[in-house]
Design an enzyme around this catalytic site. Structure first.
Site, PDB file in Angstrom:
ATOM      1  CG  ASP A  92      10.711 -16.996  22.429  1.00 17.10           C
ATOM      2  OD1 ASP A  92      10.705 -15.960  21.512  1.00 17.10           O
ATOM      3  OD2 ASP A  92      12.310 -16.748  22.195  1.00 17.10           O
ATOM      4  CB  SER A  93       6.583 -15.182  24.927  1.00 22.48           C
ATOM      5  OG  SER A  93       6.758 -16.135  26.279  1.00 22.48           O
ATOM      6  N   GLY A  94       9.060 -14.576  24.750  1.00 19.52           N
ATOM      7  CA  GLY A  94      10.132 -13.543  25.662  1.00 19.52           C
ATOM      8  C   GLY A  94      10.045 -14.417  27.827  1.00 19.52           C
ATOM      9  N   GLY A  95       9.600 -14.862  27.689  1.00 20.77           N
ATOM     10  CA  GLY A  95       8.419 -15.558  28.976  1.00 20.77           C
ATOM     11  C   GLY A  95      10.607 -15.826  28.889  1.00 20.77           C
ATOM     12  CG  PHE A  96      13.789 -19.222  28.351  1.00 19.97           C
ATOM     13  CD1 PHE A  96      13.675 -20.333  29.471  1.00 19.97           C
ATOM     14  CD2 PHE A  96      14.948 -19.136  28.017  1.00 19.97           C
ATOM     15  CE1 PHE A  96      15.312 -20.830  30.370  1.00 19.97           C
ATOM     16  CE2 PHE A  96      16.121 -19.366  28.300  1.00 19.97           C
ATOM     17  CZ  PHE A  96      16.281 -20.930  29.245  1.00 19.97           C
ATOM     18  CG  ASP A 146       6.253 -19.765  29.081  1.00 27.27           C
ATOM     19  OD1 ASP A 146       6.570 -18.721  28.318  1.00 27.27           O
ATOM     20  OD2 ASP A 146       6.550 -21.281  29.311  1.00 27.27           O
ATOM     21  CD  GLN A 188       6.883 -23.928  31.587  1.00 27.24           C
ATOM     22  OE1 GLN A 188       7.640 -25.267  32.267  1.00 27.24           O
ATOM     23  NE2 GLN A 188       7.227 -23.042  30.852  1.00 27.24           N
ATOM     24  N   GLY A 215       9.818 -25.513  29.558  1.00 29.52           N
ATOM     25  CA  GLY A 215      10.417 -25.976  31.069  1.00 29.52           C
ATOM     26  C   GLY A 215      11.214 -27.100  31.006  1.00 29.52           C
ATOM     27  CG  ASP A 265      13.386 -23.778  19.938  1.00 30.59           C
ATOM     28  OD1 ASP A 265      14.023 -22.725  20.133  1.00 30.59           O
ATOM     29  OD2 ASP A 265      12.739 -24.133  20.147  1.00 30.59           O
ATOM     30  CB  CYS A 303      27.706 -34.108   5.797  1.00 26.99           C
ATOM     31  SG  CYS A 303      26.331 -32.515   5.746  1.00 26.99           S
ATOM     32  CB  CYS A 305      25.655 -29.048   4.695  1.00 20.93           C
ATOM     33  SG  CYS A 305      27.735 -29.308   5.769  1.00 20.93           S
ATOM     34  CB  CYS A 308      30.073 -32.043   4.402  1.00 14.97           C
ATOM     35  SG  CYS A 308      30.791 -31.448   6.967  1.00 14.97           S
ATOM     36  CG  HIS A 334      28.209 -29.867   9.583  1.00 11.74           C
ATOM     37  ND1 HIS A 334      28.021 -31.046   8.620  1.00 11.74           N
ATOM     38  CD2 HIS A 334      28.424 -30.630  10.773  1.00 11.74           C
ATOM     39  CE1 HIS A 334      28.300 -31.262   9.506  1.00 11.74           C
ATOM     40  NE2 HIS A 334      28.516 -31.515  10.443  1.00 11.74           N
TER      41      HIS A 334
END
Length: 368
Positions: A92-96, A146, A188, A215, A265, A303, A305, A308, A334
């Site tokens: 990601d851009s780090g904006g958040f 952004d 946005q 956003g 994500d 499940c 995994c 489990c 899990h």
């Protein structure tokens, strides 16, 4: 080096199946992407991530810029070699993260001046600087810088924010240096329909290889998120991947897929795992609760995994209560497996023309 193939569209909804080709491998969509903020998905090794079929993982530009530094990662041969992950990576851009600093940052047209949350040191990130950092990190997919507007905010604030995001997107594209990295633009506009459409209409002519919806999942009700997706995805480019940022609740993923989203994500699955909470087909299960002290069933009986198949709720609760790291590791395995399987099952349902039935069956069991 980068191509998105649209394989099938659902006949009853906007859900779709695609194949995203990158320098480090192909990604079958729809897909959930585990988050490895600081070049690691917390407590899990690359081998364990592969065992649950993680096709792509994320890392965070802001955090890696502060520690250990993008130049060191470049010297190590790039992020893939640094963290020994040979499959695709998205940064990601780090904006958040920067905009989440609140009083610790100042936004100008040139960029953002901020104080590190680690030691208070001053830093400045511009679109050009973010591109330098992401180019040095070397992920397959990188995000434009952004401004993420908070929820709630005024129409005026959201409008100014999206227009700055558009100007920054152009600067990012102009300064992006590597043709083996796909730079995605970020739409946005808050929860305002006219602004979301404006943002999309400004970014689409720039011809990014993919588009993210930023956003959302920042405090607004689910109904508002779904409303935005309902009118936004139909105007997004059909033959380019659509990425809904920061969304990882199972019901949000199913609803996003139904509305034409390809990529998701979130830190949620590993974050709640560290608090002793598991995701299951019937909803959240707080393993640390006393009622599971003598429960010798798996976290989720359906499940497959590692956690489990081999351990019980009682044992995992014991690990959590005694602060043994294996407990949160098992729940993390899990939870990520659960979301990856949810995306895979959704994909198969779309391919077999039964996504509507799949969604109905999901909600028969799942309690929000």
């Amino acid at each position: 080096m980068f191509e998105f193939e649209l394989i099938k569209e659902c006949k009853d909804t906007k859900a779709r199946v695609g194949l995203l080709k990158t320098p480090h491998g192909d990604i079958e969509t729809p897909i959930f992407m585990p988050v490895g903020t600081q070049a690691t998905v917390k407590t899990l090794s690359p081998c364990e991530l592969k065992s649950i079929n993680s096709q792509i993982i994320l890392s965070n530009t802001y955090h890696l810029y502060l520690r250990p530094g993008h130049k060191l990662v470049k010297e190590a041969g790039g992020l893939h070699k640094f963290m020994n992950w040979d499959r695709p990576i998205l940064t990601d851009s780090g904006g958040f993260q920067v905009f989440s600093l609140g009083d610790l940052r100042t936004i100008t047209e040139e960029g953002v001046e901020f104080r590190s949350h680690l030691d208070g040191s001053k830093h400045f990130l511009s679109p050009e600087k973010v591109m330098e950092i992401e180019n040095d990190l070397g992920a397959d997919i990188i995000m434009a810088f952004d401004e993420c507007a908070p929820y709630p905010c005024t129409h005026e604030y959201a409008k100014n924010s999206l227009e700055r995001t558009t100007r920054w997107a152009k600067r990012c594209k102009d300064s992006h240096q590597r043709n083996d990295q796909a730079l995605f633009g970020i739409i946005q506009g808050g929860t305002f329909k006219d602004l979301r459409i404006q943002s999309a209409n400004e970014l689409i002519p720039m011809d990014f290889p993919g588009y993210a919806i930023g956003g959302l999942s920042v405090g607004e009700p689910n109904e508002l998120m779904y409303e935005v997706l309902d009118y936004l995805t139909p105007i997004m480019p059909k033959h380019k991947p659509r990425y809904l940022m920061g969304v990882g609740a199972p019901d949000n993923i199913v609803e996003g897929i139904m509305r034409g989203v390809d990529m998701f994500d979130c830190v949620l699955p590993t974050r709640i795992a560290r608090n002793g909470t598991a995701m299951t087909r019937t909803g959240k299960l707080v393993v640390r609760n006393a009622k599971y002290k003598a429960d010798f069933t798996p976290i989720d009986e359906e499940c497959t995994c590692y956690a489990c198949k081999n351990f019980t709720r009682a044992y995992i609760r014991h690990l959590i209560k005694t602060d043994e790291i294996l407990g949160l590791r098992l729940i993390s395995i899990h939870n990520l497996h659960f979301l990856l399987e949810l995306a895979r099952e959704s994909r198969n349902a779309i391919l077999e023309d039964r996504f509507i039935e799949f969604r109905k069956e999901f909600y028969k069991k799942y309690k929000i």
